[in-house]
Design a protein around this motif. Structure first.
Motif, short mmCIF file in Angstrom:
data_model
loop_
_atom_site.label_atom_id
_atom_site.label_comp_id
_atom_site.label_asym_id
_atom_site.label_seq_id
_atom_site.Cartn_x
_atom_site.Cartn_y
_atom_site.Cartn_z
N PRO A 109 0.84 -1.20 0.00
CA PRO A 109 0.00 0.00 0.00
C PRO A 109 0.88 1.25 0.00
N GLU A 110 0.34 2.33 -0.52
CA GLU A 110 1.12 3.57 -0.66
C GLU A 110 1.68 4.07 0.67
N TRP A 111 0.90 3.98 1.77
CA TRP A 111 1.37 4.46 3.06
C TRP A 111 2.56 3.63 3.56
N LEU A 112 2.54 2.33 3.31
CA LEU A 112 3.65 1.47 3.74
C LEU A 112 4.88 1.73 2.87
N ARG A 113 4.68 1.89 1.57
CA ARG A 113 5.80 2.18 0.66
C ARG A 113 6.49 3.48 1.06
N LYS A 114 5.67 4.52 1.33
CA LYS A 114 6.24 5.81 1.73
C LYS A 114 6.94 5.70 3.07
N GLY A 115 6.38 4.92 3.99
CA GLY A 115 7.00 4.74 5.30
C GLY A 115 8.34 4.03 5.21
N LEU A 116 8.39 2.96 4.41
CA LEU A 116 9.65 2.23 4.25
C LEU A 116 10.70 3.11 3.56
N ASP A 117 10.30 3.81 2.51
CA ASP A 117 11.25 4.68 1.83
C ASP A 117 11.74 5.80 2.75
N ALA A 118 10.86 6.33 3.59
CA ALA A 118 11.27 7.36 4.55
C ALA A 118 12.23 6.78 5.59
N LEU A 119 12.01 5.54 5.99
CA LEU A 119 12.91 4.87 6.94
C LEU A 119 14.30 4.70 6.34
N TYR A 120 14.35 4.24 5.09
CA TYR A 120 15.65 4.08 4.41
C TYR A 120 16.34 5.42 4.23
N LEU A 121 15.58 6.43 3.84
CA LEU A 121 16.15 7.76 3.63
C LEU A 121 16.64 8.36 4.95
N GLY A 122 15.86 8.18 6.02
CA GLY A 122 16.27 8.67 7.33
C GLY A 122 17.57 8.03 7.80
N ALA A 123 17.70 6.73 7.57
CA ALA A 123 18.94 6.05 7.94
C ALA A 123 20.10 6.56 7.09
N GLY A 124 19.84 6.87 5.83
CA GLY A 124 20.88 7.44 4.97
C GLY A 124 21.33 8.81 5.47
N TYR A 125 20.38 9.64 5.88
CA TYR A 125 20.73 10.95 6.45
C TYR A 125 21.51 10.78 7.74
N LEU A 126 21.10 9.83 8.56
CA LEU A 126 21.82 9.58 9.81
C LEU A 126 23.26 9.14 9.52
N GLY A 127 23.43 8.30 8.50
CA GLY A 127 24.78 7.93 8.07
C GLY A 127 25.57 9.15 7.64
N GLY A 128 24.92 10.08 6.95
CA GLY A 128 25.57 11.33 6.54
C GLY A 128 25.99 12.17 7.73
N ILE A 129 25.16 12.19 8.78
CA ILE A 129 25.53 12.93 9.99
C ILE A 129 26.78 12.34 10.62
N PHE A 130 26.88 11.01 10.61
CA PHE A 130 28.10 10.38 11.14
C PHE A 130 29.31 10.69 10.26
N LEU A 131 29.10 10.87 8.96
CA LEU A 131 30.19 11.26 8.07
C LEU A 131 30.70 12.65 8.45
N VAL A 132 29.78 13.56 8.73
CA VAL A 132 30.16 14.91 9.17
C VAL A 132 30.88 14.83 10.52
N ALA A 133 30.42 13.93 11.40
CA ALA A 133 31.08 13.76 12.71
C ALA A 133 32.52 13.28 12.53
N ILE A 134 32.75 12.40 11.56
CA ILE A 134 34.12 11.95 11.28
C ILE A 134 34.98 13.15 10.88
N PHE A 135 34.44 13.98 10.00
CA PHE A 135 35.16 15.18 9.56
C PHE A 135 35.51 16.09 10.73
N VAL A 136 34.53 16.34 11.58
CA VAL A 136 34.74 17.24 12.72
C VAL A 136 35.78 16.67 13.68
#
Length: 194
Positions: free
Chosen positions: A12-39
């Motif tokens: 269903p569309e709500w589940l697809r959007k939720g899963l994609d948002a979960l994957y995207l959120g984890a990707g952003y969190l990974g990006g935050i850790f990349l910035v933390a490595i830099f700092v």
């Protein structure tokens, strides 16, 4: 699933959007850790000439690197950016290709689920026995291990999500659709860094 668009989700569309948002959120969190490595690395480098020492800076950098790598896996997989060997499968068409895609996705789901299970078990065991790091600063090991466990669990979920999609006749969304024109071909080459 829409017969007009084989890349459409069976969920269903709500589940697809939720899963994609979960994957995207984890990707952003990974990006935050990349910035933390830099700092942290910048602080370590700038602190040396000034006589400023960051205790366990190398440990924190290593933990951030692991968190960055594992948390971004599911988003990278779903964005068709993981390295994929297509020497055999790219030569197949039709039903044969679909069967091989199902087999590969099923094997990937089992393998990643196996690693996720044991990463979660390792994190749980570290929490249960109150394991701490051996470095200058004693950190409870389950805290940095949590990123690996969560990242692998999300990757296992992404693989299972894709397996269900391919089983129901959809074309894999973990690979980019074929190039339709010269401009798109050049754009993909530029994206790859060639």
């Amino acid at each position: 699933m829409s017969t007009a668009d084989p890349r459409h989700s069976v969920f269903p569309e709500w589940l697809r959007k939720g899963l994609d948002a979960l994957y995207l959120g984890a990707g952003y969190l990974g990006g935050i850790f990349l910035v933390a490595i830099f700092v942290i690395m910048l602080s370590l480098s700038a602190g040396r000439p000034l006589g400023i020492d960051i205790p366990a800076g190398d440990d924190f950098t290593a933990w951030c690197m692991a968190a960055c790598a594992f948390l971004a896996l599911a988003h990278t997989f779903r964005s068709a950016e993981l390295i994929r060997m297509g020497l055999v499968i790219d030569r197949l068409n039709g039903r044969a290709r679909h069967i091989v895609e199902i087999a590969c996705t099923a094997i990937g789901t089992v393998a990643v689920s196996y690693f996720a299970w044991y990463a979660i078990d390792m994190t749980w065991t570290s929490w249960k026995f109150n394991d701490v790091s051996q470095g200058v600063i004693a950190v409870k090991l389950w805290i940095p291990q949590m990123a690996m466990a969560v990242g692998l669990a999300l990757l296992a979920l992404a693989f299972a999500d894709e397996l269900i999609h391919v089983l129901f006749g959809g074309s894999p969304r973990y690979e980019k659709p074929p190039v339709s024109n010269d401009e798109e071909f050049i754009e993909r080459i530029m994206e790859s860094g060639a």
